[in-house]
Scaffold this active site. Sequence first.
Site, PDB file in Angstrom:
ATOM      1  N   VAL A 239       5.852  -5.212   4.377  1.00 11.51           N
ATOM      2  CA  VAL A 239       6.395  -6.546   4.084  1.00 11.51           C
ATOM      3  C   VAL A 239       7.909  -6.514   4.333  1.00 11.51           C
ATOM      4  CG1 VAL A 239       6.863  -8.197   2.198  1.00 11.51           C
ATOM      5  CG2 VAL A 239       4.607  -7.140   2.408  1.00 11.51           C
TER       6      VAL A 239
ATOM      7  N   GLU B 131      -3.627   6.395   3.603  1.00 13.35           N
ATOM      8  CA  GLU B 131      -2.762   7.486   3.160  1.00 13.35           C
ATOM      9  C   GLU B 131      -1.448   6.895   2.665  1.00 13.35           C
ATOM     10  OE1 GLU B 131      -4.272   7.758   6.219  1.00 13.35           O
ATOM     11  OE2 GLU B 131      -5.691   9.381   5.744  1.00 13.35           O
TER      12      GLU B 131
ATOM     13  N   ASN C 116       6.023   7.086  -2.735  1.00 12.87           N
ATOM     14  CA  ASN C 116       6.007   5.628  -2.499  1.00 12.87           C
ATOM     15  C   ASN C 116       5.371   4.908  -3.697  1.00 12.87           C
ATOM     16  OD1 ASN C 116       6.027   3.069  -1.430  1.00 12.87           O
ATOM     17  ND2 ASN C 116       5.115   3.653   0.530  1.00 12.87           N
TER      18      ASN C 116
ATOM     19  N   TYR D 286      -1.717  -0.380  -4.768  1.00 11.95           N
ATOM     20  CA  TYR D 286      -3.080   0.045  -4.437  1.00 11.95           C
ATOM     21  C   TYR D 286      -3.906   0.246  -5.717  1.00 11.95           C
ATOM     22  CZ  TYR D 286      -0.836   1.035   0.065  1.00 11.95           C
ATOM     23  OH  TYR D 286      -0.126   0.940   1.236  1.00 11.95           O
TER      24      TYR D 286
END
Length: 154
Positions: free
Chosen positions: A79, A111, A116, A123
């Site tokens: 994004v 992955e 991150n 997720y």
Amino acid sequence: MIVQLKPANLSFREMQLSDLDAVIQIEMVNFPFPWTVGNFTDSINSGYTCLVLEMAANVIGYAVLMMALDEAHLLNVSVAPSQKGKGFGRYLLYHMMQISREKGGLNMFLEVRPSNISAITLYESIGFNEMGVRPGYYPAQKGRENAILMGVAL
Ligand SMILES: CC(C)(COP(=O)(O)OP(=O)(O)OC[C@H]1O[C@@H](n2cnc3c(N)ncnc32)[C@H](O)[C@@H]1OP(=O)(O)O)[C@@H](O)C(=O)NCCC(=O)NCCS
């Protein structure tokens, strides 16, 4: 499945070669080791599902999906920095999950770097679980970094 409100000026369309300038600009800021024009061109030419998310004719995000039988592999999701934190990442993810289902996908995998945190949080909030670790999967400033393999049932 959670359905989100869709602003009128928001739309998905197939990524074109002419989008790659805008895509690469986002990619270069978002990733320490960004995909190249060649990586995106190869993905488009390989028939992967490469979509851009547009708002008022500006590319504000994109995603790349590879299907292998009933497995959907999300290769890239991103994004634009100025548009982060507004729900577009979640919107992109849900859209790619829906497309994967329509293509016969039963599970989606991706992955992610352990560092991150924003992506992992996204997720997990969607229902992805950690499936394993791929040692030394990513290039890093010093050597290589592991990838966490995450998956969700579609
Ligand atoms: C990861 C990314 C796609 C998320 O997109 P986004 O539009 O900023 O995310 P959203 O606004 O849809 O947020 C969705 C959820 O992600 C999580 N999240 C987003 N930003 C976060 C942050 N800075 N810290 C922690 N969690 C965060 C939250 O769970 C959030 O849900 P909430 O708003 O209900 O709390 C975006 O940050 C990005 O492009 N990052 C760089 C590229 C990248 O790392 N891609 C993933 C590669 S595996």
